[in-house]
Design an enzyme around this catalytic site. Structure first.
Site, PDB file in Angstrom:
ATOM      1  N   ASP A  99       1.501  -1.356  -0.269  1.00 23.30           N
ATOM      2  CA  ASP A  99       0.302  -0.241  -0.038  1.00 23.30           C
ATOM      3  C   ASP A  99       0.526   0.937  -0.104  1.00 23.30           C
ATOM      4  O   ASP A  99       1.474   1.618   0.999  1.00 23.30           O
ATOM      5  CB  ASP A  99      -0.952  -0.120   1.623  1.00 23.30           C
ATOM      6  CG  ASP A  99      -2.185   0.410   1.350  1.00 23.30           C
ATOM      7  OD1 ASP A  99      -2.281   2.020  -0.070  1.00 23.30           O
ATOM      8  OD2 ASP A  99      -2.759   1.437   2.377  1.00 23.30           O
ATOM      9  N   ASP A 274      -1.791   5.554  -6.864  1.00 27.15           N
ATOM     10  CA  ASP A 274      -1.894   4.326  -5.557  1.00 27.15           C
ATOM     11  C   ASP A 274      -2.291   3.298  -6.091  1.00 27.15           C
ATOM     12  O   ASP A 274      -2.540   2.661  -6.560  1.00 27.15           O
ATOM     13  CB  ASP A 274      -3.330   4.881  -4.826  1.00 27.15           C
ATOM     14  CG  ASP A 274      -3.823   4.000  -3.407  1.00 27.15           C
ATOM     15  OD1 ASP A 274      -2.704   3.385  -3.267  1.00 27.15           O
ATOM     16  OD2 ASP A 274      -5.227   4.068  -3.397  1.00 27.15           O
TER      17      ASP A 274
END
Ligand SMILES: *[C@@H]1O[C@H](CO)[C@@H](O)[C@H](O)[C@H]1NC(C)=O
Ligand SMILES: *[C@@H]1O[C@H](CO)[C@@H](O)[C@H](O)[C@H]1NC(C)=O
Ligand SMILES: *[C@@H]1O[C@H](CO)[C@@H](O)[C@H](O)[C@H]1NC(C)=O
Ligand SMILES: *[C@@H]1O[C@H](CO)[C@@H](O)[C@H](O)[C@H]1NC(C)=O
Length: 402
Positions: A99, A274
């Site tokens: 992440d 992301d």
């Protein structure tokens, strides 16, 4: 914690004075990334997960950066990208979600196997993924061993992902405010920071490679710490400074504009890159413009845009303009892999687009998310040392695998 925190501050200050381009290492420290599709849940709304994550990312407490307001950084139950991370000595290997949108590395209390290197610091942790206790432990990434890495051991989690935890490779400042009983600006060094502090890498840089794949489970990515892997991209890497616009600036935020042929879809604005988002989400007004330009209709079952094969033949490149560079997402790059249609609740042979609605209009400081479907076409570099993000084309930029 204070000595380590101030040491890091000094190191970062020193670095900001001697900023230099990222070196290309001969032997990058790489970790394979596996993509997993959760096929047990039947039809799953990919879009809903990406949109709720976007909402959480946009909702940041501006005083401390912490998101203690109850917002969860949702991750997909349907698709996730994991790396094998060892914790403890002897190490237990956990497949953790990779992440870039969070910076704490954590495992669930239920899965945490304590060894002699596991030290409970007694400090409470309250992160966007849940709450628990801070431990320090030995963390192994490939053949590198970090000692006394602060990790979260999360006992109360709202996380519903496929994994038992997360390796957070977002910016250091995102850890502000998550440590209970500390000043709001106290931070916890990320694994990337500690690789640098403990002298295993020479720059605080992570390179990310994903390759498009049409199988439901595949090791199709690579995380490189401390440099970039020259075998994973083609041409030159171009860098763009991190955006100063909030809240995109709390993450790996950049400025970009998006055009479709000669039509402006999104004027230059701030957004983020992301790995935790699967689709490419753009502000509602830009999404409408894209829908009009492509003639797509919204499919009620999947929530994705649907086009006919005639419209697909007429599809033009969607251009992501970053600084002076344009990253062209080809028509094939704009569609969901048809072989995986049924996994997202779609119909075989239908053509679904991977561009979707962020759910809010532009002008809010985080107007796009270049998610995994962008990153599988362009190599990406997350460079703390020089406060920049880099992109390069790859052998798969124009692949027709979807
Ligand atoms: C770690 O592995 C890489 C190859 O993945 C190698 O080039 C490097 O020398 C190894 N480092 C150590 C310290 O063994
Ligand atoms: C897979 O998805 C279903 C439906 O969303 C969910 O209930 C289940 O927990 C997921 N499986 C795992 C292992 O996360
Ligand atoms: C990004 O866009 C904002 C808003 O237009 C502008 O203030 C800023 O200078 C731009 N560049 C960077 C690196 O933030
Ligand atoms: C972009 O191009 C302009 C005009 O060619 C040039 O002046 C500028 O330095 C370039 N910017 C970057 C970041 O390369």
């Amino acid at each position: 914690m204070f000595p380590a925190a101030s040491l890091l501050t000094i190191l970062l200050l020193a670095l900001s004075i001697t900023a230099s381009p990222v070196e290309i290492r001969d032997s990058p420290i790489t970790l394979p990334i596996a993509r997993r599709l959760n096929t047990s849940g039947g039809t799953i709304n990919l879009l809903q997960h990406d949109q709720s994550r976007a909402t959480a990312l946009k909702t940041v407490d501006r005083d401390t950066l912490s998101r203690r307001t109850g917002n969860t950084v949702a991750t997909n139950d349907v698709v996730c990208y994991t790396a094998a991370v060892g914790i403890g000595d002897p190490a237990t290997i956990y497949n953790l979600l990779v992440d870039t949108g969070s910076s704490l590395t954590w495992v669930s209390a239920a899965s945490y196997v304590k060894t002699s290197t596991s030290v409970d610091t007694g400090r409470p942790i309250s992160s966007s993924y849940g709450s628990g206790t801070e431990y320090t432990d030995t963390v192994t990434l490939g053949n590198l061993t970090i000692i006394q890495q602060p990790i979260g051991v999360i006992s109360e989690s709202t996380f519903t992902g496929i994994t038992v935890g997360v390796i957070g490779i977002g910016p250091l400042d995102l850890t502000e405010g998550i440590l209970g009983g500390s000043p709001p600006t106290a931070t916890i060094p990320t694994v990337t920071d500690n690789l640098y502090i403990q002298d295993m890498i020479s720059q605080i840089v992570v390179g990310v490679s994903f390759e498009p794949t049409t199988s439901e489970s595949d090791t199709n990515g690579e995380l490189t710490f401390g440099g970039i892997d020259a075998t994973k991209y083609t041409g030159a890497v171009a860098y763009t400074p991190l955006t100063t616009t909030e809240p995109a600036s709390y993450y790996w935020g950049i400025n970009e504009s998006i055009t479709y042929g000669s039509t402006t879809i999104l004027s230059e604005t701030a957004g983020i890159v992301d790995t935790g988002t699967t689709l490419i989400l753009i502000a509602s007004n830009a999404f409408s413009a894209y829908q009009s330009a492509t003639g797509a209709i919204e499919d009620e079952t999947t929530g994705l845009l649907l086009i006919t094969s005639t419209q697909y033949s007429a599809l033009m490149n969607l251009n992501f303009n970053v600084g002076n560079n344009t990253y062209a997402l080809t028509p094939n790059g704009q569609i969901w892999p048809r072989a995986l249609n049924t996994y997202i609740g779609g119909s075989t042979n239908y053509i679904y687009l991977i561009i979707n609605d962020l759910g809010t209009p532009s002008g809010e400081g985080l107007d796009f998310i270049n998610g995994y479907t962008f990153l599988e076409r362009f190599y990406s570099i997350f460079d703390t040392t020089n406060s920049q993000v880099g992109f390069a084309t790859t052998a798969y930029t124009t692949a027709t695998t979807n």
